[in-house]
Design a protein around this motif. Structure first.
Motif, PDB file in Angstrom:
ATOM      1  N   GLN A 201       1.147  12.933 -12.987  1.00 18.13           N
ATOM      2  CA  GLN A 201       0.400  12.427 -11.839  1.00 18.13           C
ATOM      3  C   GLN A 201       1.000  11.162 -11.236  1.00 18.13           C
ATOM      4  OE1 GLN A 201      -3.887  12.324 -12.243  1.00 18.13           O
ATOM      5  NE2 GLN A 201      -3.895  14.213 -13.411  1.00 18.13           N
ATOM      6  N   LEU A 202       1.970  10.566 -11.924  1.00 17.19           N
ATOM      7  CA  LEU A 202       2.643   9.412 -11.329  1.00 17.19           C
ATOM      8  C   LEU A 202       3.390   9.892 -10.088  1.00 17.19           C
ATOM      9  CD1 LEU A 202       4.206   7.456 -14.333  1.00 17.19           C
ATOM     10  CD2 LEU A 202       2.291   6.751 -12.894  1.00 17.19           C
ATOM     11  N   THR A 203       3.177   9.230  -9.005  1.00 12.07           N
ATOM     12  CA  THR A 203       3.819   9.608  -7.757  1.00 12.07           C
ATOM     13  C   THR A 203       5.214   9.012  -7.732  1.00 12.07           C
ATOM     14  OG1 THR A 203       1.648   9.579  -6.727  1.00 12.07           O
ATOM     15  CG2 THR A 203       3.527   9.606  -5.254  1.00 12.07           C
ATOM     16  N   ARG A 204       6.210   9.861  -7.625  1.00 14.39           N
ATOM     17  CA  ARG A 204       7.600   9.418  -7.708  1.00 14.39           C
ATOM     18  C   ARG A 204       7.985   8.412  -6.639  1.00 14.39           C
ATOM     19  NH1 ARG A 204       9.074  12.624 -11.661  1.00 14.39           N
ATOM     20  NH2 ARG A 204       8.792  14.847 -11.632  1.00 14.39           N
ATOM     21  N   ASP A 205       7.425   8.548  -5.448  1.00 19.82           N
ATOM     22  CA  ASP A 205       7.818   7.632  -4.372  1.00 19.82           C
ATOM     23  C   ASP A 205       7.015   6.332  -4.381  1.00 19.82           C
ATOM     24  OD1 ASP A 205       5.466   8.850  -3.565  1.00 19.82           O
ATOM     25  OD2 ASP A 205       6.095   9.145  -1.498  1.00 19.82           O
ATOM     26  N   HIS A 206       6.205   6.131  -5.401  1.00 16.22           N
ATOM     27  CA  HIS A 206       5.480   4.873  -5.563  1.00 16.22           C
ATOM     28  C   HIS A 206       6.090   4.114  -6.742  1.00 16.22           C
ATOM     29  CE1 HIS A 206       2.513   7.227  -3.247  1.00 16.22           C
ATOM     30  NE2 HIS A 206       2.273   6.059  -2.699  1.00 16.22           N
ATOM     31  N   SER A 207       6.845   3.080  -6.433  1.00 16.05           N
ATOM     32  CA  SER A 207       7.539   2.327  -7.480  1.00 16.05           C
ATOM     33  C   SER A 207       6.647   1.286  -8.134  1.00 16.05           C
ATOM     34  CB  SER A 207       8.784   1.648  -6.904  1.00 16.05           C
ATOM     35  OG  SER A 207       8.407   0.787  -5.835  1.00 16.05           O
ATOM     36  N   GLN A 208       5.505   0.993  -7.518  1.00 14.97           N
ATOM     37  CA  GLN A 208       4.579  -0.010  -8.051  1.00 14.97           C
ATOM     38  C   GLN A 208       3.357   0.673  -8.664  1.00 14.97           C
ATOM     39  OE1 GLN A 208       3.602  -2.348  -4.581  1.00 14.97           O
ATOM     40  NE2 GLN A 208       5.495  -3.537  -4.717  1.00 14.97           N
ATOM     41  N   ILE A 209       3.041   0.254  -9.889  1.00 11.98           N
ATOM     42  CA  ILE A 209       1.833   0.758 -10.544  1.00 11.98           C
ATOM     43  C   ILE A 209       0.908  -0.431 -10.781  1.00 11.98           C
ATOM     44  CG2 ILE A 209       0.862   1.987 -12.517  1.00 11.98           C
ATOM     45  CD1 ILE A 209       2.820   3.684 -10.857  1.00 11.98           C
ATOM     46  N   VAL A 210      -0.328  -0.298 -10.340  1.00  6.34           N
ATOM     47  CA  VAL A 210      -1.351  -1.334 -10.502  1.00  6.34           C
ATOM     48  C   VAL A 210      -2.257  -0.901 -11.638  1.00  6.34           C
ATOM     49  CG1 VAL A 210      -3.290  -2.504  -9.402  1.00  6.34           C
ATOM     50  CG2 VAL A 210      -1.242  -1.923  -8.047  1.00  6.34           C
ATOM     51  N   LEU A 211      -2.434  -1.775 -12.634  1.00  8.02           N
ATOM     52  CA  LEU A 211      -3.254  -1.449 -13.792  1.00  8.02           C
ATOM     53  C   LEU A 211      -4.529  -2.281 -13.843  1.00  8.02           C
ATOM     54  CD1 LEU A 211      -0.549  -1.310 -16.631  1.00  8.02           C
ATOM     55  CD2 LEU A 211      -1.569   0.619 -15.384  1.00  8.02           C
TER      56      LEU A 211
ATOM     57  N   VAL B  97       0.834  -1.206   0.000  1.00  3.89           N
ATOM     58  CA  VAL B  97       0.000   0.000   0.000  1.00  3.89           C
ATOM     59  C   VAL B  97       0.869   1.257   0.000  1.00  3.89           C
ATOM     60  CG1 VAL B  97      -0.351   0.226   2.500  1.00  3.89           C
ATOM     61  CG2 VAL B  97      -2.135   0.984   0.932  1.00  3.89           C
ATOM     62  N   THR B  98       2.047   1.191   0.617  1.00  4.13           N
ATOM     63  CA  THR B  98       2.905   2.378   0.679  1.00  4.13           C
ATOM     64  C   THR B  98       3.702   2.593  -0.604  1.00  4.13           C
ATOM     65  OG1 THR B  98       4.651   1.095   1.744  1.00  4.13           O
ATOM     66  CG2 THR B  98       3.144   2.296   3.189  1.00  4.13           C
ATOM     67  N   LEU B  99       3.823   1.555  -1.433  1.00  7.19           N
ATOM     68  CA  LEU B  99       4.581   1.670  -2.676  1.00  7.19           C
ATOM     69  C   LEU B  99       3.699   1.777  -3.911  1.00  7.19           C
ATOM     70  CD1 LEU B  99       7.339  -1.053  -2.050  1.00  7.19           C
ATOM     71  CD2 LEU B  99       7.517   1.423  -1.719  1.00  7.19           C
ATOM     72  N   SER B 100       2.404   1.498  -3.774  1.00  7.75           N
ATOM     73  CA  SER B 100       1.516   1.365  -4.933  1.00  7.75           C
ATOM     74  C   SER B 100       0.816   2.654  -5.325  1.00  7.75           C
ATOM     75  CB  SER B 100       0.425   0.323  -4.640  1.00  7.75           C
ATOM     76  OG  SER B 100       0.961  -0.955  -4.532  1.00  7.75           O
ATOM     77  N   GLN B 101       0.586   2.749  -6.629  1.00 11.08           N
ATOM     78  CA  GLN B 101      -0.317   3.732  -7.204  1.00 11.08           C
ATOM     79  C   GLN B 101      -1.186   2.961  -8.194  1.00 11.08           C
ATOM     80  OE1 GLN B 101       1.512   7.189  -8.974  1.00 11.08           O
ATOM     81  NE2 GLN B 101      -0.414   8.297  -8.989  1.00 11.08           N
ATOM     82  N   PHE B 102      -2.467   3.254  -8.216  1.00  8.37           N
ATOM     83  CA  PHE B 102      -3.433   2.525  -9.035  1.00  8.37           C
ATOM     84  C   PHE B 102      -3.811   3.366 -10.251  1.00  8.37           C
ATOM     85  CE2 PHE B 102      -8.165   1.457  -9.434  1.00  8.37           C
ATOM     86  CZ  PHE B 102      -7.943   0.362 -10.256  1.00  8.37           C
ATOM     87  N   ALA B 103      -3.870   2.730 -11.423  1.00 11.93           N
ATOM     88  CA  ALA B 103      -4.337   3.411 -12.639  1.00 11.93           C
ATOM     89  C   ALA B 103      -5.530   2.659 -13.200  1.00 11.93           C
ATOM     90  CB  ALA B 103      -3.218   3.489 -13.672  1.00 11.93           C
ATOM     91  N   LEU B 104      -6.659   3.335 -13.265  1.00 10.01           N
ATOM     92  CA  LEU B 104      -7.872   2.804 -13.881  1.00 10.01           C
ATOM     93  C   LEU B 104      -7.905   3.344 -15.300  1.00 10.01           C
ATOM     94  CD1 LEU B 104     -10.578   1.254 -13.544  1.00 10.01           C
ATOM     95  CD2 LEU B 104     -11.607   3.486 -13.038  1.00 10.01           C
ATOM     96  N   VAL B 105      -7.790   2.446 -16.268  1.00  6.90           N
ATOM     97  CA  VAL B 105      -7.569   2.833 -17.658  1.00  6.90           C
ATOM     98  C   VAL B 105      -8.830   2.633 -18.504  1.00  6.90           C
ATOM     99  CG1 VAL B 105      -6.147   2.395 -19.705  1.00  6.90           C
ATOM    100  CG2 VAL B 105      -5.124   2.217 -17.411  1.00  6.90           C
ATOM    101  N   ASP B 106      -9.414   3.723 -18.948  1.00  3.90           N
ATOM    102  CA  ASP B 106     -10.388   3.760 -20.051  1.00  3.90           C
ATOM    103  C   ASP B 106     -11.622   2.871 -19.890  1.00  3.90           C
ATOM    104  OD1 ASP B 106      -8.295   5.292 -21.038  1.00  3.90           O
ATOM    105  OD2 ASP B 106      -7.666   3.820 -22.528  1.00  3.90           O
ATOM    106  N   VAL B 107     -12.210   2.826 -18.722  1.00  5.34           N
ATOM    107  CA  VAL B 107     -13.457   2.060 -18.561  1.00  5.34           C
ATOM    108  C   VAL B 107     -14.606   3.020 -18.877  1.00  5.34           C
ATOM    109  CG1 VAL B 107     -14.822   0.550 -17.075  1.00  5.34           C
ATOM    110  CG2 VAL B 107     -12.334   0.626 -16.808  1.00  5.34           C
ATOM    111  N   GLN B 108     -14.861   3.172 -20.174  1.00  2.00           N
ATOM    112  CA  GLN B 108     -15.757   4.203 -20.685  1.00  2.00           C
ATOM    113  C   GLN B 108     -17.041   3.625 -21.279  1.00  2.00           C
ATOM    114  OE1 GLN B 108     -11.776   5.829 -22.315  1.00  2.00           O
ATOM    115  NE2 GLN B 108     -13.358   7.244 -23.034  1.00  2.00           N
ATOM    116  N   THR B 109     -18.088   4.426 -21.215  1.00  2.00           N
ATOM    117  CA  THR B 109     -19.429   3.971 -21.566  1.00  2.00           C
ATOM    118  C   THR B 109     -19.532   3.369 -22.966  1.00  2.00           C
ATOM    119  OG1 THR B 109     -19.984   6.242 -22.188  1.00  2.00           O
ATOM    120  CG2 THR B 109     -20.631   5.528 -19.982  1.00  2.00           C
ATOM    121  N   LYS B 110     -18.988   4.041 -23.969  1.00  2.00           N
ATOM    122  CA  LYS B 110     -19.151   3.547 -25.337  1.00  2.00           C
ATOM    123  C   LYS B 110     -18.223   2.375 -25.655  1.00  2.00           C
ATOM    124  CE  LYS B 110     -21.077   7.832 -27.093  1.00  2.00           C
ATOM    125  NZ  LYS B 110     -20.908   8.970 -27.996  1.00  2.00           N
ATOM    126  N   LEU B 111     -17.175   2.207 -24.878  1.00  2.00           N
ATOM    127  CA  LEU B 111     -16.298   1.040 -25.054  1.00  2.00           C
ATOM    128  C   LEU B 111     -16.907  -0.205 -24.425  1.00  2.00           C
ATOM    129  CD1 LEU B 111     -12.639   2.250 -24.299  1.00  2.00           C
ATOM    130  CD2 LEU B 111     -13.521   1.354 -26.451  1.00  2.00           C
TER     131      LEU B 111
END
Length: 186
Positions: A97-107, A10-24
């Motif tokens: 917006q990527l947080t520099r101190d978060h080395s983990q990215i969750v997609l 939790v202290t290393l992670s940043q979450f990215a929610l990618v393109d969950v859009q209505t028409k897709l």
């Protein structure tokens, strides 16, 4: 590339929610899409409870619509990063917006074989440890999703699932967050 740990923190992670859009979403298999929206909702709620930073993106919202209402309600007042590049990492606003101190990215999000794949590969090349939530990504064609997962795994991404990830973020079976997240999983 081998990482010292393959556990999401939790202290290393940043979450990215990618393109969950209505028409897709209407182009996706219905039952799989419902499961992806549910799992993305669980991830967003857990991120909110545990103070995990997150970014939401929208691919060409003028043509593809905005983030589905079930998820946009969980990210208010956050404004999505609008993009036209398939890789989120090719969008300067996303990178800012990527947080520099978060080395983990969750997609999580869509489509697995296009935007998720290209973003994951770019983030790995930037030195990030990338976690891809397999039950929270989707492609129109299941074979394309399977191929993308194989490519991301081969590139060094950690392939995980919603339940594993949120309990890794939690770390312990105690407290209000544990009780609330346990209810989300049921």
């Amino acid at each position: 590339m081998q990482y010292p740990t393959q556990k999401a923190s939790v202290t290393l992670s940043q979450f990215a929610l990618v393109d969950v859009q209505t028409k897709l979403t209407v182009a996706m298999p219905v039952s799989e899409m419902q499961a992806v929206i549910k799992n993305c909702g669980i991830l967003l709620q857990a991120a909110n409870m545990l103070n995990v930073a997150y970014i939401v993106t929208e691919q060409y919202p003028k043509g593809l619509g905005h983030t589905v209402p079930e998820l946009s309600a969980l990210v208010q007042p956050l404004q999505p990063v609008e993009k036209v590049s398939f890789s989120c990492a090719a969008e300067p606003k996303f990178n800012r917006q990527l947080t520099r101190d978060h080395s983990q990215i969750v997609l999580a999000g869509m489509e697995a074989h296009i935007c998720i794949l290209q973003t994951a590969l770019d983030l790995v090349s930037m030195g990030k440890q990338v976690f891809v939530v397999e039950d929270a990504i989707i492609s129109r064609n299941p074979a394309n999703k399977a191929n993308a997962i194989e490519r991301m795994r081969n590139a060094g991404c950690v392939i995980t699932n919603t339940e594993s990830l949120v309990f890794e973020w939690l770390g312990v079976a105690e407290g209000d967050a544990f009780k609330a997240i346990s209810k989300l999983i049921r």
